[in-house]
Scaffold this motif. Structure first.
Motif, mmCIF file in Angstrom:
data_model
loop_
_atom_site.group_PDB
_atom_site.id
_atom_site.type_symbol
_atom_site.label_atom_id
_atom_site.label_comp_id
_atom_site.label_asym_id
_atom_site.label_seq_id
_atom_site.Cartn_x
_atom_site.Cartn_y
_atom_site.Cartn_z
ATOM 1 N N ILE A 1 8.485 38.483 41.984
ATOM 2 C CA ILE A 1 9.380 37.825 41.042
ATOM 3 C C ILE A 1 8.599 37.630 39.755
ATOM 4 O O ILE A 1 7.522 37.028 39.763
ATOM 5 C CB ILE A 1 9.887 36.463 41.573
ATOM 6 C CG1 ILE A 1 10.713 36.671 42.839
ATOM 7 C CG2 ILE A 1 10.704 35.746 40.495
ATOM 8 C CD1 ILE A 1 11.151 35.389 43.519
ATOM 9 N N LEU A 2 9.134 38.176 38.670
ATOM 10 C CA LEU A 2 8.489 38.051 37.368
ATOM 11 C C LEU A 2 8.962 36.741 36.732
ATOM 12 O O LEU A 2 10.158 36.502 36.589
ATOM 13 C CB LEU A 2 8.830 39.252 36.494
ATOM 14 C CG LEU A 2 8.366 40.598 37.067
ATOM 15 C CD1 LEU A 2 8.861 41.745 36.204
ATOM 16 C CD2 LEU A 2 6.849 40.640 37.198
ATOM 17 N N MET A 3 8.020 35.906 36.343
ATOM 18 C CA MET A 3 8.304 34.530 35.951
ATOM 19 C C MET A 3 8.488 34.297 34.449
ATOM 20 O O MET A 3 8.564 33.157 34.014
ATOM 21 C CB MET A 3 7.191 33.622 36.469
ATOM 22 C CG MET A 3 7.062 33.621 37.981
ATOM 23 S SD MET A 3 8.560 33.024 38.802
ATOM 24 C CE MET A 3 8.567 31.333 38.281
ATOM 25 N N GLY A 4 8.529 35.331 33.641
ATOM 26 C CA GLY A 4 8.788 35.167 32.217
ATOM 27 C C GLY A 4 7.578 35.498 31.364
ATOM 28 O O GLY A 4 6.441 35.483 31.816
ATOM 29 N N ASP A 5 7.851 35.804 30.129
ATOM 30 C CA ASP A 5 6.835 36.177 29.139
ATOM 31 C C ASP A 5 5.962 37.336 29.611
ATOM 32 O O ASP A 5 4.760 37.372 29.343
ATOM 33 C CB ASP A 5 5.982 34.981 28.727
ATOM 34 C CG ASP A 5 6.761 33.980 27.891
ATOM 35 O OD1 ASP A 5 7.813 34.353 27.355
ATOM 36 O OD2 ASP A 5 6.305 32.833 27.769
ATOM 37 N N GLU A 6 6.590 38.281 30.302
ATOM 38 C CA GLU A 6 5.856 39.486 30.682
ATOM 39 C C GLU A 6 5.488 40.284 29.444
ATOM 40 O O GLU A 6 4.416 40.871 29.380
ATOM 41 C CB GLU A 6 6.689 40.366 31.627
ATOM 42 C CG GLU A 6 6.861 39.811 33.009
ATOM 43 C CD GLU A 6 7.933 38.750 33.088
ATOM 44 O OE1 GLU A 6 8.878 38.769 32.280
ATOM 45 O OE2 GLU A 6 7.806 37.880 33.961
ATOM 46 N N ILE B 1 12.086 41.965 42.681
ATOM 47 C CA ILE B 1 13.445 41.571 43.062
ATOM 48 C C ILE B 1 14.126 40.683 42.025
ATOM 49 O O ILE B 1 15.334 40.494 42.085
ATOM 50 C CB ILE B 1 13.457 40.880 44.444
ATOM 51 C CG1 ILE B 1 12.581 39.640 44.453
ATOM 52 C CG2 ILE B 1 13.021 41.865 45.529
ATOM 53 C CD1 ILE B 1 12.713 38.802 45.717
ATOM 54 N N ALA B 2 13.358 40.123 41.087
ATOM 55 C CA ALA B 2 13.965 39.265 40.070
ATOM 56 C C ALA B 2 13.005 39.105 38.905
ATOM 57 O O ALA B 2 11.797 39.309 39.035
ATOM 58 C CB ALA B 2 14.300 37.890 40.652
ATOM 59 N N GLY B 3 13.580 38.738 37.790
ATOM 60 C CA GLY B 3 12.794 38.440 36.606
ATOM 61 C C GLY B 3 13.423 37.291 35.846
ATOM 62 O O GLY B 3 14.634 37.249 35.656
ATOM 63 N N VAL B 4 12.610 36.336 35.471
ATOM 64 C CA VAL B 4 13.064 35.176 34.712
ATOM 65 C C VAL B 4 12.823 35.457 33.238
ATOM 66 O O VAL B 4 11.796 36.024 32.864
ATOM 67 C CB VAL B 4 12.290 33.907 35.156
ATOM 68 C CG1 VAL B 4 12.673 32.703 34.330
ATOM 69 C CG2 VAL B 4 12.504 33.659 36.637
#
Length: 96
Positions: free
Chosen positions: A34-39, A85-88
């Protein structure tokens, strides 16, 4: 696995750490990401936070640097295909 705050495209990004993360988890059974933001760090010229000194040297001076950053990041994460599976959403891809 939770991951984020990579700020890919910024002078502050440590690409080797992203590669290490991808290498450690790519293809590992039952590991999801899960990507948590500011990638990405895609602050554009129209944004008041924009400072060309913060753009990684590879992308400086390019008209389409946001597209280049995005394409390179996708290439970097390709080994994790099917595991993310997800990205914020983060704030470094939005204009203020």
């Amino acid at each position: 696995m939770l991951a984020g705050d990579f700020h890919f495209g910024s002078t502050q990004c440590d690409v080797s750490l992203i590669r290490k993360f991808v290498g450690k988890y790519a293809g590992v059974p039952n590991v999801k990401v899960i990507l948590m933001g500011d990638e990405l760090d895609c602050v554009c010229r129209a944004d008041k936070r924009f400072d060309p000194r913060n753009i990684a040297e590879k992308y400086r001076g390019e008209r389409n640097y946001v597209d280049l950053i995005t394409d390179d990041f996708i290439d970097l994460l390709t080994p994790l295909k099917g595991q993310i599976i997800a990205g914020v959403d983060g704030n470094h891809g939005h204009r203020t």
